[in-house]
Design a protein around this motif. Sequence first.
Motif, mmCIF file in Angstrom:
data_model
loop_
_atom_site.group_PDB
_atom_site.id
_atom_site.type_symbol
_atom_site.label_atom_id
_atom_site.label_comp_id
_atom_site.label_asym_id
_atom_site.label_seq_id
_atom_site.Cartn_x
_atom_site.Cartn_y
_atom_site.Cartn_z
ATOM 1 N N THR A 76 -4.596 6.986 8.274
ATOM 2 C CA THR A 76 -4.380 5.945 7.264
ATOM 3 C C THR A 76 -4.196 4.584 7.926
ATOM 4 O O THR A 76 -4.732 3.577 7.463
ATOM 5 C CB THR A 76 -3.153 6.285 6.396
ATOM 6 N N LEU A 77 -3.438 4.550 9.017
ATOM 7 C CA LEU A 77 -3.157 3.277 9.675
ATOM 8 C C LEU A 77 -4.338 2.733 10.467
ATOM 9 O O LEU A 77 -4.378 1.537 10.776
ATOM 10 C CB LEU A 77 -1.933 3.410 10.589
ATOM 11 N N ILE B 110 3.463 -0.937 4.386
ATOM 12 C CA ILE B 110 2.922 0.289 3.799
ATOM 13 C C ILE B 110 4.020 1.331 3.669
ATOM 14 O O ILE B 110 4.928 1.392 4.508
ATOM 15 C CB ILE B 110 1.744 0.827 4.650
ATOM 16 N N SER C 93 0.707 5.514 0.295
ATOM 17 C CA SER C 93 -0.045 6.731 0.598
ATOM 18 C C SER C 93 0.910 7.900 0.401
ATOM 19 O O SER C 93 1.985 7.943 1.009
ATOM 20 C CB SER C 93 -0.565 6.694 2.034
ATOM 21 N N HIS D 263 -5.796 0.047 8.442
ATOM 22 C CA HIS D 263 -4.801 -0.696 7.652
ATOM 23 C C HIS D 263 -4.586 -2.103 8.199
ATOM 24 O O HIS D 263 -4.512 -2.303 9.408
ATOM 25 C CB HIS D 263 -3.480 0.080 7.656
ATOM 26 N N ASP D 264 -4.459 -3.073 7.305
ATOM 27 C CA ASP D 264 -4.132 -4.447 7.681
ATOM 28 C C ASP D 264 -2.672 -4.485 8.125
ATOM 29 O O ASP D 264 -1.765 -4.265 7.302
ATOM 30 C CB ASP D 264 -4.346 -5.368 6.472
ATOM 31 N N ARG E 30 0.858 -1.187 0.000
ATOM 32 C CA ARG E 30 0.000 0.000 0.000
ATOM 33 C C ARG E 30 0.894 1.237 0.000
ATOM 34 O O ARG E 30 1.890 1.288 0.720
ATOM 35 C CB ARG E 30 -0.889 -0.010 1.245
#
Length: 193
Positions: free
Chosen positions: A126-127, A136, A48, A130-131, A46
């Motif tokens: 964002t986290l 990331i 960002s 998040h998985d 991922r």
Amino acid sequence: MFAVYITHPQVAIDPAVPVPDWGLSERGFERARLAASSGWAAQIGRFSASTERKAVETAEILSAGRVAIETDHAMGENDRSATGFLPPDAFENAANWFFAHPAESFKGWERAVDAQARIVAAVERTLAGHDPAVPIAFVGHGGVGTLLKCHLQGRPIARDGDQLAGGGNLFAFRLADRTVTCDWTAMESWKGF
């Protein structure tokens, strides 16, 4: 799992173009392509990035089209529009002042404490969904990256934690506890997770 915060490498500086619209220079593109060919870049699931052109270009090269690039305006560099373009020596003096006086504004610049709160909130937002099994990458800028790193390390805002000259550096941190595990390293030289 891990996260990396990556700063865009060298840019094509043009005083006639707004700073957020600056793109990577040929050297910047070359360094991003070198980093993309490393093993660690292929592990990122991922990306960002800041909405600024240089950050998006860096993220696109590193992702090599494997995943879509998410963007977040809140990941932008500290707002320095009040002074416009500053020649390199004047900029370095201003940046020194910015880090040395985090609760004050340098001639209308966004204050370091405000920029830090903004970048920390953007990363945490964002986290939040998040998985944690997926590595990331956050792709942005040196000033706010340094502010984020200071926060993660629980230390006061200071320029001595700043990245190496030229940009295109990264630091890594664990997602589980936000511990910084790798200090600023040139992105094309990093050995990975």
